[in-house]
Design a protein around this motif. Structure first.
Motif, PDB file in Angstrom:
ATOM      1  N   VAL A 117      11.612 -30.451  -0.216  1.00  0.00           N
ATOM      2  CA  VAL A 117      10.387 -29.530  -0.602  1.00  0.00           C
ATOM      3  C   VAL A 117       9.262 -29.971   0.295  1.00  0.00           C
ATOM      4  CG1 VAL A 117       9.043 -28.900  -2.735  1.00  0.00           C
ATOM      5  CG2 VAL A 117      11.437 -29.668  -2.973  1.00  0.00           C
ATOM      6  N   GLU A 118       8.761 -28.831   0.936  1.00  0.00           N
ATOM      7  CA  GLU A 118       7.599 -28.703   1.727  1.00  0.00           C
ATOM      8  C   GLU A 118       6.385 -28.211   1.235  1.00  0.00           C
ATOM      9  OE1 GLU A 118       9.113 -27.534   5.801  1.00  0.00           O
ATOM     10  OE2 GLU A 118      11.050 -27.305   4.906  1.00  0.00           O
ATOM     11  N   ALA A 119       6.631 -27.454   0.332  1.00  0.00           N
ATOM     12  CA  ALA A 119       5.297 -26.470  -0.330  1.00  0.00           C
ATOM     13  C   ALA A 119       5.842 -26.296  -1.605  1.00  0.00           C
ATOM     14  CB  ALA A 119       4.874 -25.686   0.587  1.00  0.00           C
ATOM     15  N   TRP A 120       4.509 -25.799  -2.271  1.00  0.00           N
ATOM     16  CA  TRP A 120       4.497 -25.194  -3.705  1.00  0.00           C
ATOM     17  C   TRP A 120       4.133 -23.611  -3.391  1.00  0.00           C
ATOM     18  CZ3 TRP A 120       1.660 -29.254  -7.060  1.00  0.00           C
ATOM     19  CH2 TRP A 120       2.610 -30.454  -7.295  1.00  0.00           C
ATOM     20  N   SER A 121       4.967 -22.718  -3.977  1.00  0.00           N
ATOM     21  CA  SER A 121       4.461 -21.328  -3.699  1.00  0.00           C
ATOM     22  C   SER A 121       3.969 -20.834  -4.960  1.00  0.00           C
ATOM     23  CB  SER A 121       5.600 -20.763  -3.069  1.00  0.00           C
ATOM     24  OG  SER A 121       5.293 -19.242  -2.845  1.00  0.00           O
ATOM     25  N   VAL A 122       2.969 -19.952  -5.222  1.00  0.00           N
ATOM     26  CA  VAL A 122       2.713 -19.186  -6.125  1.00  0.00           C
ATOM     27  C   VAL A 122       3.074 -17.727  -6.137  1.00  0.00           C
ATOM     28  CG1 VAL A 122       0.992 -18.610  -8.075  1.00  0.00           C
ATOM     29  CG2 VAL A 122       1.075 -20.925  -7.049  1.00  0.00           C
ATOM     30  N   ASP A 123       4.028 -17.137  -6.881  1.00  0.00           N
ATOM     31  CA  ASP A 123       4.128 -15.695  -6.633  1.00  0.00           C
ATOM     32  C   ASP A 123       4.061 -14.814  -8.073  1.00  0.00           C
ATOM     33  OD1 ASP A 123       5.542 -15.484  -3.949  1.00  0.00           O
ATOM     34  OD2 ASP A 123       6.199 -17.422  -4.924  1.00  0.00           O
ATOM     35  N   GLU A 124       3.652 -13.740  -7.779  1.00  0.00           N
ATOM     36  CA  GLU A 124       3.643 -12.772  -8.984  1.00  0.00           C
ATOM     37  C   GLU A 124       5.127 -12.236  -8.950  1.00  0.00           C
ATOM     38  OE1 GLU A 124       0.645  -8.910  -9.621  1.00  0.00           O
ATOM     39  OE2 GLU A 124       2.251  -8.237  -8.424  1.00  0.00           O
ATOM     40  N   LEU A 155       3.598 -15.255 -13.190  1.00  0.00           N
ATOM     41  CA  LEU A 155       3.257 -16.203 -12.017  1.00  0.00           C
ATOM     42  C   LEU A 155       4.246 -17.119 -12.216  1.00  0.00           C
ATOM     43  CD1 LEU A 155      -0.704 -16.191 -12.244  1.00  0.00           C
ATOM     44  CD2 LEU A 155       0.594 -14.894 -10.498  1.00  0.00           C
ATOM     45  N   ALA A 156       4.869 -17.347 -10.940  1.00  0.00           N
ATOM     46  CA  ALA A 156       5.768 -18.388 -10.847  1.00  0.00           C
ATOM     47  C   ALA A 156       5.432 -19.354  -9.802  1.00  0.00           C
ATOM     48  CB  ALA A 156       7.296 -17.658 -10.526  1.00  0.00           C
ATOM     49  N   ALA A 157       5.567 -20.597 -10.077  1.00  0.00           N
ATOM     50  CA  ALA A 157       5.169 -21.767  -9.174  1.00  0.00           C
ATOM     51  C   ALA A 157       6.803 -22.309  -8.648  1.00  0.00           C
ATOM     52  CB  ALA A 157       4.413 -22.879  -9.693  1.00  0.00           C
ATOM     53  N   SER A 158       6.974 -22.327  -7.438  1.00  0.00           N
ATOM     54  CA  SER A 158       8.284 -22.693  -6.779  1.00  0.00           C
ATOM     55  C   SER A 158       8.173 -23.632  -5.940  1.00  0.00           C
ATOM     56  CB  SER A 158       8.690 -21.436  -6.208  1.00  0.00           C
ATOM     57  OG  SER A 158       9.027 -20.212  -7.118  1.00  0.00           O
ATOM     58  N   LEU A 159       9.221 -24.556  -5.866  1.00  0.00           N
ATOM     59  CA  LEU A 159       9.242 -25.626  -4.804  1.00  0.00           C
ATOM     60  C   LEU A 159       9.847 -24.944  -3.815  1.00  0.00           C
ATOM     61  CD1 LEU A 159      10.611 -28.613  -7.054  1.00  0.00           C
ATOM     62  CD2 LEU A 159       8.383 -27.821  -6.604  1.00  0.00           C
ATOM     63  N   VAL A 160       9.485 -25.105  -2.431  1.00  0.00           N
ATOM     64  CA  VAL A 160      10.013 -24.240  -1.281  1.00  0.00           C
ATOM     65  C   VAL A 160      10.164 -25.314  -0.195  1.00  0.00           C
ATOM     66  CG1 VAL A 160       7.655 -23.374  -0.872  1.00  0.00           C
ATOM     67  CG2 VAL A 160       9.635 -22.143   0.016  1.00  0.00           C
ATOM     68  N   GLY A 161      11.288 -25.105   0.639  1.00  0.00           N
ATOM     69  CA  GLY A 161      11.284 -25.665   1.925  1.00  0.00           C
ATOM     70  C   GLY A 161      12.324 -24.742   2.750  1.00  0.00           C
TER      71      GLY A 161
END
Length: 419
Positions: A117-124, A155-161
């Motif tokens: 996991v490299e970042a957290w992404s917040v998306d509508e 709003l979704a908070a995702s683990l992203v890499g």
């Protein structure tokens, strides 16, 4: 954060606990998944109080994974169990008093083990609706679709890499009309403390849960904030928590312009004007990076400049240490009349070659959320309650998470076979 476990509603005449605990049929399971799936669900649902809750969670996630087309309780029960158990599944999702937070936290920790996991992404996330009774529904502007829609907004908070993305935390954005309409609130079993709030407040609540309750390793936050007129409260909240960020913003975002005329003290302008000023007075920086989605090398020119929005205390936390300087990052190739995109970041300018590909990782979270709608029934929930909505999106995230675990296991197996 709302504790869903403390919110109770009347139970139907037939309860999940009144029927035998089901056995999940594995005939429709993907190859190699049968041995892993029970252990995966056992870890996710291990803190649920009752054995029937844990087993119905396994049934529902299996249905989201395997049932083709629309994922309704009838189709899930028939194809996973081989018999109809519609009322029991509806009770588990809509009314059973299990808390989402521990399940989401376990999912996040599983994903952190499954891929880097490299970042957290917040998306509508937009849930289009026909009626007006489901919790949070209103005719409202969806920035991600650039139009007004009758929908629920989340709003979704995702683990992203680079391996992909999984949303692990969710917040339902309540429109103002839901604050005063007691009839709507009662029909949706909306907790009293749930009210319309600014979007940045929902984001801070979700991130605080991830940091303080789940104790996840802090990572840079990615967000598309072009639909918001003022990104400053979001940025100050992230800075107060010591989080790095790369936030995409609109060109008309107000800023303080440098070298303002003496006749116009406190002259304000826009990011577009700041980028144009920087382009006239500084050299563009050339960056070549690997596009993780298109799987190809890309090249562009970037204009950077220090940014001043406001000087106010950060929301939700103490003053703490002075925040890192903010930087405008504008993707502006030579020959174009204006930049292709604007970002605000507090990551060091010297790391521009890392910031640019980091910002692109947000496309993985968009892709994952699209897959959840298409493959894992994210938008198929037909209930109206606040609790049911949170249960469903949590279980849909669990389905995507298992797909990620399975994908990573398959890749390791292929690598070991090749070796």
């Amino acid at each position: 954060m709302t504790d869903l476990a403390t919110f109770t509603v009347p139970m139907p005449s037939v309860r999940a606990a009144d029927v035998p605990i089901p056995s999940v049929r594995s005939a429709g399971a993907p190859p190699g998944a049968a041995a892993d799936f029970p252990a995966y669900c056992g870890d996710l649902f291990g803190e649920l109080a009752r054995a029937d809750q844990r087993r119905w969670g396994e049934v529902y996630v299996r249905g989201l994974l395997d049932v083709p087309g629309r994922k309704t309780p009838a189709r899930i029960s028939e194809q996973v169990l081989g018999r109809r158990a519609v009322q029991q599944i509806q009770q588990f999702v809509n009314q059973s008093p299990w808390a989402c937070g521990p399940v989401r936290g376990r999912l996040a920790r599983q994903m952190a083990r499954a891929f880097r996991v490299e970042a957290w992404s917040v998306d509508e996330v937009v849930f289009t609706k026909n009626g007006d009774r489901s919790v949070g529904v209103a005719r409202q502007y969806a920035a991600s679709q650039e139009r007004t829609v009758n929908c629920q907004l989340a709003l979704a908070a995702s683990l992203v890499g680079h391996a992909g993305s999984v949303p692990v935390n969710w917040r339902l954005v309540l429109p103002a009309r839901w604050d005063a309409d007691e009839r709507l609130r009662g029909q949706a079993h909306l907790p009293e403390e749930e009210r319309c709030r600014p979007r940045w407040a929902y984001v801070m609540e979700a991130l605080d849960e991830m940091l303080d309750e789940w104790t996840l390793e802090p990572l840079p936050v990615l967000a598309d904030w072009r639909g918001e007129s003022d990104p400053d409260p979001l940025l100050r909240g992230l800075e107060a928590r010591g989080l790095g960020y790369v936030v995409r913003v609109a060109p008309h975002t107000p800023v303080v312009l440098p070298r303002r005329p003496a006749a116009v003290p406190g002259c304000r302008g826009t990011l577009a004007e700041l980028a144009a000023h920087a382009a006239r007075h500084t050299e563009r920086t050339s960056v070549t990076w690997h596009d993780p989605v298109a799987e190809r090398m890309r090249h562009s020119e970037f204009v950077t400049a220090p940014v001043l929005l406001r000087c106010e205390p950060a929301p939700g936390r103490g003053a703490g240490a002075a925040p890192r300087p903010r930087l405008l990052l504008a993707d502006w190739p030579y020959g174009r009349p204006r930049p292709r995109g604007y970002w605000l970041t507090n990551l060091p300018a010297r790391r521009l070659a890392e910031i640019v590909p980091l910002a692109q990782l947000g496309r993985f979270s968009e892709e994952a959320l699209g897959r959840m709608h298409e493959e894992f029934g994210l938008g198929d929930f037909e209930g109206r309650s606040f609790r049911g909505w949170h249960h469903h999106v949590t279980l849909a995230s669990a389905a995507l998470g298992f797909d990620m675990v399975r994908q990573q296991a398959d890749e390791r197996a292929l690598s070991e076979t090749g070796a």
